[in-house]
Design a protein around this motif. Structure first.
Motif, PDB file in Angstrom:
ATOM      1  N   SER A  41      47.429 -47.864  -1.094  1.00 56.60           N
ATOM      2  CA  SER A  41      45.592 -47.275  -2.037  1.00 56.60           C
ATOM      3  C   SER A  41      44.857 -47.851  -1.243  1.00 56.60           C
ATOM      4  CB  SER A  41      46.189 -46.477  -3.105  1.00 56.60           C
ATOM      5  OG  SER A  41      45.809 -47.918  -3.790  1.00 56.60           O
ATOM      6  N   LYS A  42      45.409 -48.923  -0.806  1.00 56.11           N
ATOM      7  CA  LYS A  42      43.835 -49.926  -0.653  1.00 56.11           C
ATOM      8  C   LYS A  42      43.508 -49.213   0.928  1.00 56.11           C
ATOM      9  CE  LYS A  42      44.871 -53.249  -4.133  1.00 56.11           C
ATOM     10  NZ  LYS A  42      44.384 -54.633  -4.506  1.00 56.11           N
ATOM     11  N   VAL A  43      44.454 -48.509   1.716  1.00 53.90           N
ATOM     12  CA  VAL A  43      44.603 -48.326   3.106  1.00 53.90           C
ATOM     13  C   VAL A  43      43.536 -47.760   3.356  1.00 53.90           C
ATOM     14  CG1 VAL A  43      45.310 -48.058   5.235  1.00 53.90           C
ATOM     15  CG2 VAL A  43      46.618 -49.874   3.541  1.00 53.90           C
ATOM     16  N   TYR A  44      43.384 -46.772   2.520  1.00 54.10           N
ATOM     17  CA  TYR A  44      43.348 -45.636   2.470  1.00 54.10           C
ATOM     18  C   TYR A  44      41.535 -45.332   1.784  1.00 54.10           C
ATOM     19  CZ  TYR A  44      42.283 -40.504   0.708  1.00 54.10           C
ATOM     20  OH  TYR A  44      41.826 -38.660   0.377  1.00 54.10           O
ATOM     21  N   GLU A  45      42.155 -46.249   0.853  1.00 54.17           N
ATOM     22  CA  GLU A  45      40.072 -46.748   0.056  1.00 54.17           C
ATOM     23  C   GLU A  45      39.122 -47.334   1.324  1.00 54.17           C
ATOM     24  OE1 GLU A  45      39.674 -48.725  -3.570  1.00 54.17           O
ATOM     25  OE2 GLU A  45      41.921 -47.925  -4.211  1.00 54.17           O
ATOM     26  N   PHE A  46      40.160 -48.302   1.873  1.00 57.05           N
ATOM     27  CA  PHE A  46      39.058 -48.782   3.003  1.00 57.05           C
ATOM     28  C   PHE A  46      38.366 -47.827   3.798  1.00 57.05           C
ATOM     29  CE2 PHE A  46      39.190 -50.505   7.319  1.00 57.05           C
ATOM     30  CZ  PHE A  46      38.216 -52.024   6.751  1.00 57.05           C
ATOM     31  N   LYS A  50      34.499 -47.235   3.906  1.00 51.77           N
ATOM     32  CA  LYS A  50      34.093 -47.876   6.014  1.00 51.77           C
ATOM     33  C   LYS A  50      32.690 -46.732   5.258  1.00 51.77           C
ATOM     34  CE  LYS A  50      34.469 -48.499  10.412  1.00 51.77           C
ATOM     35  NZ  LYS A  50      35.685 -49.040  10.790  1.00 51.77           N
ATOM     36  N   ARG A  51      33.369 -45.580   5.618  1.00 52.35           N
ATOM     37  CA  ARG A  51      32.274 -43.638   5.163  1.00 52.35           C
ATOM     38  C   ARG A  51      31.493 -44.827   4.698  1.00 52.35           C
ATOM     39  NH1 ARG A  51      37.127 -43.864   8.301  1.00 52.35           N
ATOM     40  NH2 ARG A  51      37.349 -41.818   9.239  1.00 52.35           N
ATOM     41  N   LEU A  52      31.511 -44.429   3.344  1.00 51.47           N
ATOM     42  CA  LEU A  52      30.668 -44.556   2.163  1.00 51.47           C
ATOM     43  C   LEU A  52      29.963 -45.388   2.317  1.00 51.47           C
ATOM     44  CD1 LEU A  52      29.397 -43.269  -0.317  1.00 51.47           C
ATOM     45  CD2 LEU A  52      31.067 -45.009  -1.038  1.00 51.47           C
ATOM     46  N   GLY A 158      35.458 -44.356 -16.300  1.00 46.79           N
ATOM     47  CA  GLY A 158      35.736 -45.867 -15.634  1.00 46.79           C
ATOM     48  C   GLY A 158      36.286 -45.677 -14.375  1.00 46.79           C
ATOM     49  N   CYS A 159      36.110 -46.976 -13.405  1.00 48.79           N
ATOM     50  CA  CYS A 159      36.883 -47.356 -12.067  1.00 48.79           C
ATOM     51  C   CYS A 159      37.215 -48.144 -12.267  1.00 48.79           C
ATOM     52  CB  CYS A 159      35.576 -47.789 -11.109  1.00 48.79           C
ATOM     53  SG  CYS A 159      33.749 -46.075 -11.192  1.00 48.79           S
ATOM     54  N   ALA A 160      38.544 -47.455 -11.133  1.00 48.26           N
ATOM     55  CA  ALA A 160      39.831 -48.457 -11.078  1.00 48.26           C
ATOM     56  C   ALA A 160      39.433 -50.036 -11.007  1.00 48.26           C
ATOM     57  CB  ALA A 160      40.907 -47.606 -10.736  1.00 48.26           C
ATOM     58  N   GLN A 161      39.797 -50.925 -11.604  1.00 49.12           N
ATOM     59  CA  GLN A 161      39.486 -51.816 -11.783  1.00 49.12           C
ATOM     60  C   GLN A 161      40.897 -53.075 -10.320  1.00 49.12           C
ATOM     61  OE1 GLN A 161      39.279 -55.056 -14.969  1.00 49.12           O
ATOM     62  NE2 GLN A 161      38.775 -53.434 -15.956  1.00 49.12           N
ATOM     63  N   GLY A 162      40.326 -53.532  -9.173  1.00 48.60           N
ATOM     64  CA  GLY A 162      40.784 -54.090  -8.318  1.00 48.60           C
ATOM     65  C   GLY A 162      41.072 -53.244  -7.136  1.00 48.60           C
ATOM     66  N   SER A 163      40.637 -51.761  -7.390  1.00 46.14           N
ATOM     67  CA  SER A 163      40.274 -51.024  -6.116  1.00 46.14           C
ATOM     68  C   SER A 163      38.886 -51.782  -5.165  1.00 46.14           C
ATOM     69  CB  SER A 163      40.147 -49.448  -6.728  1.00 46.14           C
ATOM     70  OG  SER A 163      38.874 -49.451  -6.966  1.00 46.14           O
ATOM     71  N   LEU A 164      38.974 -51.063  -3.637  1.00 52.96           N
ATOM     72  CA  LEU A 164      37.653 -51.253  -3.503  1.00 52.96           C
ATOM     73  C   LEU A 164      36.700 -50.211  -3.190  1.00 52.96           C
ATOM     74  CD1 LEU A 164      39.759 -51.404  -0.049  1.00 52.96           C
ATOM     75  CD2 LEU A 164      38.826 -53.575  -1.288  1.00 52.96           C
TER      76      LEU A 164
END
Length: 437
Positions: A41-46, A50-52, A158-164
């Motif tokens: 999931s962190k690959v997708y978040e990365f 980057k776009r955000l 809340g936002c997920a802890q540990g996510s990018l």
């Protein structure tokens, strides 16, 4: 991304409770939750992050006062800005009032609908908003203790802890915090300080109370909670304040006045002497050295170069954290740091008592503390002009002006024979002498 979908199988977090030191472990609140997420999931978040970040940067959306989770900005940069404001107040005989806010569970209490509304107001693309909605909703967590997993429990806010993505989403959520011309905001993620200056301490406190009155409305609108009992108000002034001041009220609860406060890892005291910080830094470095005892002990079979590497990589950074900011402290404090390094190096090489400390430094090719601090400070200040943040465009420094001699960058002009804080001639070489028996 085309479907604006965040897979459900990536929304489960495995939470490992880490006990807080010196607390009652029978109480759940005395554990820190360490959230483990899917690596895929962190690959997708990365890709999304980057776009955000590109969108936020191109449109100059994040306020300059926010230094957290931003490129080329660190806690030291925010601390530099805060201390420069205080020292400038000292030069003008002004009192600087600082209100330090404690946000309760900042990441865990973000209102999902409110965050999506703010993304819409920023004119984010509909595709990204849909992906963010999918990212935030229908999440759950499981607790893992002794390799046993609990049943899944839903995450409703809340936002997920540990996510990018979460840190940047948090920056967006608090980006519209009230900002008054008479107050200076200093924010690093959820660590927030509000500073104001005036010649009279009571007027400085009144200005902070006026700001808090507007801040309360914003906190209530966006469902952000603060702990007034854990907030603190600190007045920076050269002279002792004998008057009794009314405490600042947050939601009807008084905020205590304190004589020192730990902000972004640096203990700030009322006169910015940094005595408490250096004492605790030496204690913390000593505890770290004790934890490495078997590796760097005199009887250890580890090679000296590896012992020295452990000292440089672990112990010394703890001792010298933020040194470009507090490097202009008194010679007595600087000598404490040098004496501690002498003890550590003597222990590493198992040197007899009669061996000169200066010789040990030369053989190990390690700088004395003051010289190493000057190297760090030089690199730090040389990079400042390259950082595109208007708040880091500090006033010019003139070493000939007495009020400039305690400012952070005065560290670059320090020598063993030239300390602006020395009052007695016989103290001129005390640090240099600490390298000898």
């Amino acid at each position: 991304m085309e479907k604006c979908y965040f897979p459900q199988c990536w929304k489960t977090a495995v939470v490992v409770p880490i006990p807080k030191p010196d607390h009652d472990l029978n109480l759940p609140q005395n554990y820190r939750p360490l959230s483990l997420l899917s690596s895929l999931s962190k690959v997708y978040e990365f890709v999304l992050l980057k776009r955000l970040n590109q969108f936020l940067s191109n449109n100059h959306i994040i306020i300059s006062e926010q230094f957290g989770f931003r490129k080329n900005l660190s806690t030291s940069h925010q601390l530099l800005r805060v201390t420069e404001l205080i020292f400038d107040g000292f030069a003008k005989s002004e009192t600087t009032g600082a209100l330090f806010l404690d946000v309760a569970k900042a990441f865990d209490k973000i209102w999902h609908d409110g965050l999506l509304v703010k993304l819409m107001r920023l004119n984010c693309s509909a595709q990204f908003i849909k992906i963010t909605h999918s990212f935030l909703t229908s999440r759950n967590f499981r607790i893992r203790v002794n390799n046993i997993l609990s049943n899944p429990r839903p995450i409703l806010s809340g936002c997920a802890q540990g996510s990018l993505l979460s840190p940047t989403l948090f920056n967006i959520y608090v980006n519209d915090i009230p900002n008054f011309p008479s107050c200076h905001l200093a924010i690093f993620a959820d660590d927030t300080a509000i500073l104001t200056r005036h010649k009279h301490p009571d007027i400085a406190v009144q200005a902070l109370q006026t700001y808090v009155s507007q801040l309360q409305l914003w906190l209530a609108d966006w469902k952000i909670k603060v702990n007034p009992s854990k907030c603190a108000c600190l007045l920076f002034m050269k002279k002792r304040n004998m008057s009794v001041l009314n405490p600042i009220q947050i939601f009807g609860q008084p905020v205590p006045f304190v004589s020192e406060y730990k902000y972004l890892g640096l203990i700030l005291d009322a006169k910015l002497n940094f005595d408490s910080h250096i004492q605790r830094a030496v204690t913390k470095a000593s505890n770290s050295s004790f934890a490495l005892g078997r590796l760097i002990a005199p009887k250890s079979t580890l090679a000296i170069k590896h012992k020295l590497l452990l000292y440089k990589a672990i112990v010394r950074p703890i001792m010298l954290y933020g040194s470009p900011i507090w490097g202009t402290t008194s010679i007595r404090n600087l000598r404490k740091l040098q004496v501690f390094q002498n003890q550590q190096l003597k222990r590493i090489v198992n040197a007899p008592w009669y061996v000169r400390r200066k010789l040990i430094h030369q053989d190990l090719k390690i700088h004395p503390v003051l010289d190493f601090m000057k190297i760090i400070s030089k690199k730090f200040f040389e990079k400042l002009p390259q950082i595109p943040n208007v708040l880091l465009q500090l006033p010019p420094y003139d070493p000939a002006v007495p009020s400039s001699r305690k400012r952070p960058r005065a560290m670059l002009d320090y020598t063993y024979e030239n300390f602006p804080t020395i009052k007695r001639r016989r103290d001129v070489s005390t640090i240099a002498e600490s390298l000898d028996p």
